[in-house]
Write a protein that holds these residues in place. Structure first.
Motif, PDB file in Angstrom:
ATOM      1  N   ALA A 143      68.208  -1.666 106.142  1.00 24.68           N
ATOM      2  CA  ALA A 143      68.728  -2.428 104.995  1.00 24.68           C
ATOM      3  C   ALA A 143      68.520  -3.923 105.213  1.00 24.68           C
ATOM      4  O   ALA A 143      68.162  -4.652 104.289  1.00 24.68           O
ATOM      5  N   ILE A 144      68.732  -4.387 106.444  1.00 31.74           N
ATOM      6  CA  ILE A 144      68.535  -5.806 106.751  1.00 31.74           C
ATOM      7  C   ILE A 144      67.077  -6.190 106.612  1.00 31.74           C
ATOM      8  O   ILE A 144      66.730  -7.208 106.035  1.00 31.74           O
ATOM      9  N   MET A 145      66.189  -5.332 107.113  1.00 34.65           N
ATOM     10  CA  MET A 145      64.747  -5.618 107.021  1.00 34.65           C
ATOM     11  C   MET A 145      64.287  -5.600 105.570  1.00 34.65           C
ATOM     12  O   MET A 145      63.417  -6.365 105.184  1.00 34.65           O
ATOM     13  N   GLY A 146      64.856  -4.734 104.760  1.00 36.16           N
ATOM     14  CA  GLY A 146      64.500  -4.663 103.342  1.00 36.16           C
ATOM     15  C   GLY A 146      64.927  -5.898 102.581  1.00 36.16           C
ATOM     16  O   GLY A 146      64.297  -6.293 101.606  1.00 36.16           O
ATOM     17  N   GLN A 147      66.023  -6.523 103.005  1.00 36.40           N
ATOM     18  CA  GLN A 147      66.510  -7.729 102.322  1.00 36.40           C
ATOM     19  C   GLN A 147      65.698  -8.949 102.691  1.00 36.40           C
ATOM     20  O   GLN A 147      65.698  -9.934 101.968  1.00 36.40           O
ATOM     21  N   ASN A 148      65.011  -8.918 103.831  1.00 37.31           N
ATOM     22  CA  ASN A 148      64.224 -10.070 104.274  1.00 37.31           C
ATOM     23  C   ASN A 148      62.923 -10.218 103.497  1.00 37.31           C
ATOM     24  O   ASN A 148      62.293 -11.258 103.560  1.00 37.31           O
ATOM     25  N   ARG A 149      62.501  -9.197 102.814  1.00 35.44           N
ATOM     26  CA  ARG A 149      61.217  -9.251 102.120  1.00 35.44           C
ATOM     27  C   ARG A 149      61.307  -9.893 100.780  1.00 35.44           C
ATOM     28  O   ARG A 149      62.175 -10.133 100.138  1.00 35.44           O
TER      29      ARG A 149
ATOM     30  N   ASP B 131      76.614   5.153 116.594  1.00 36.84           N
ATOM     31  CA  ASP B 131      75.901   6.172 115.844  1.00 36.84           C
ATOM     32  C   ASP B 131      74.508   5.631 115.540  1.00 36.84           C
ATOM     33  O   ASP B 131      74.354   4.673 114.774  1.00 36.84           O
ATOM     34  N   GLU B 132      73.496   6.210 116.158  1.00 35.86           N
ATOM     35  CA  GLU B 132      72.133   5.687 116.042  1.00 35.86           C
ATOM     36  C   GLU B 132      71.593   5.774 114.618  1.00 35.86           C
ATOM     37  O   GLU B 132      70.833   4.918 114.187  1.00 35.86           O
ATOM     38  N   ARG B 133      72.009   6.797 113.870  1.00 33.16           N
ATOM     39  CA  ARG B 133      71.536   6.917 112.485  1.00 33.16           C
ATOM     40  C   ARG B 133      72.088   5.791 111.615  1.00 33.16           C
ATOM     41  O   ARG B 133      71.377   5.211 110.808  1.00 33.16           O
ATOM     42  N   LYS B 134      73.381   5.474 111.802  1.00 31.11           N
ATOM     43  CA  LYS B 134      73.971   4.383 111.027  1.00 31.11           C
ATOM     44  C   LYS B 134      73.359   3.046 111.424  1.00 31.11           C
ATOM     45  O   LYS B 134      73.116   2.185 110.580  1.00 31.11           O
ATOM     46  N   ALA B 135      73.095   2.855 112.714  1.00 30.32           N
ATOM     47  CA  ALA B 135      72.483   1.608 113.176  1.00 30.32           C
ATOM     48  C   ALA B 135      71.079   1.461 112.608  1.00 30.32           C
ATOM     49  O   ALA B 135      70.666   0.373 112.187  1.00 30.32           O
ATOM     50  N   ALA B 136      70.326   2.550 112.566  1.00 26.95           N
ATOM     51  CA  ALA B 136      68.976   2.506 112.019  1.00 26.95           C
ATOM     52  C   ALA B 136      69.007   2.221 110.517  1.00 26.95           C
ATOM     53  O   ALA B 136      68.184   1.454 110.001  1.00 26.95           O
ATOM     54  N   ALA B 137      69.971   2.811 109.811  1.00 30.17           N
ATOM     55  CA  ALA B 137      70.094   2.562 108.372  1.00 30.17           C
ATOM     56  C   ALA B 137      70.466   1.106 108.109  1.00 30.17           C
ATOM     57  O   ALA B 137      69.940   0.479 107.180  1.00 30.17           O
ATOM     58  N   ALA B 138      71.346   0.558 108.929  1.00 27.48           N
ATOM     59  CA  ALA B 138      71.735  -0.852 108.762  1.00 27.48           C
ATOM     60  C   ALA B 138      70.549  -1.766 109.051  1.00 27.48           C
ATOM     61  O   ALA B 138      70.318  -2.746 108.333  1.00 27.48           O
ATOM     62  N   ALA B 139      69.777  -1.463 110.087  1.00 26.02           N
ATOM     63  CA  ALA B 139      68.600  -2.276 110.415  1.00 26.02           C
ATOM     64  C   ALA B 139      67.572  -2.203 109.297  1.00 26.02           C
ATOM     65  O   ALA B 139      66.954  -3.214 108.941  1.00 26.02           O
TER      66      ALA B 139
END
Length: 155
Positions: free
Chosen positions: A149-155, A139-147
């Motif tokens: 969230a991961i990018m947001g945690q790196n900041r 599911d591309e929407r779920k994959a994009a949301a997970a990505a």
């Protein structure tokens, strides 16, 4: 002799992360745990109790003993002893991965007769999810949301 000389790399290698993302997840103590949408099925890593057919079932002309039938990656082990439903009989199947699931007799008979779609090999839900991910179906929407969230945690 250094302290690393005594470490058996065959024991340590499975613990090492496979790529950058796996390393980042492992370093944070994060984990991913997927649960299949069972939809009335039972999934277990341990064997599910089976029972032999009773006299009432054997007396019905429509009853077929499916024990031992192989369909795709599944082998029918027997009738589920402790799983009761109102819409058909539950049979215990074992996947080649070692997982046990319950399936309806209608599914088993249909798959054995070749009524399943030509690209769908019968397997447990875990193997099916893994196969879909390996083939790039997600599911591309779920994959994009997970990505995100991961990018947001790196900041």
């Amino acid at each position: 002799m250094t302290r690393f000389a005594r470490v058996d790399m065959d024991a340590v290698a499975p613990l090492l992360p496979g790529d950058k993302v796996a390393g980042r997840v492992a370093a944070r103590g994060e984990h991913f745990h997927w649960e299949p949408a069972l939809g009335g099925k039972v999934h277990s890593g341990d064997p599910i109790a089976v029972r032999p057919p009773n006299k009432h079932e054997l007396g019905q002309p429509s009853f077929v003993d499916l024990k031992g039938i192989r369909i795709g990656r599944l082998t029918v082990m027997g009738i589920a002893a402790e799983v009761i439903s109102t819409n058909g009989q539950n049979w215990v199947v074992r996947c080649v991965c070692g997982a046990y699931e319950t399936r309806k007799a209608k599914f088993i008979k249909g798959s054995a007769a070749g009524d399943a779609p030509h690209d769908a090999e019968p397997m447990c839900d875990w193997c099916d999810k893994t196969r879909r991910l390996q083939m790039g179906r997600c599911d591309e929407r779920k994959a994009a949301a997970a990505a995100q969230a991961i990018m947001g945690q790196n900041r």
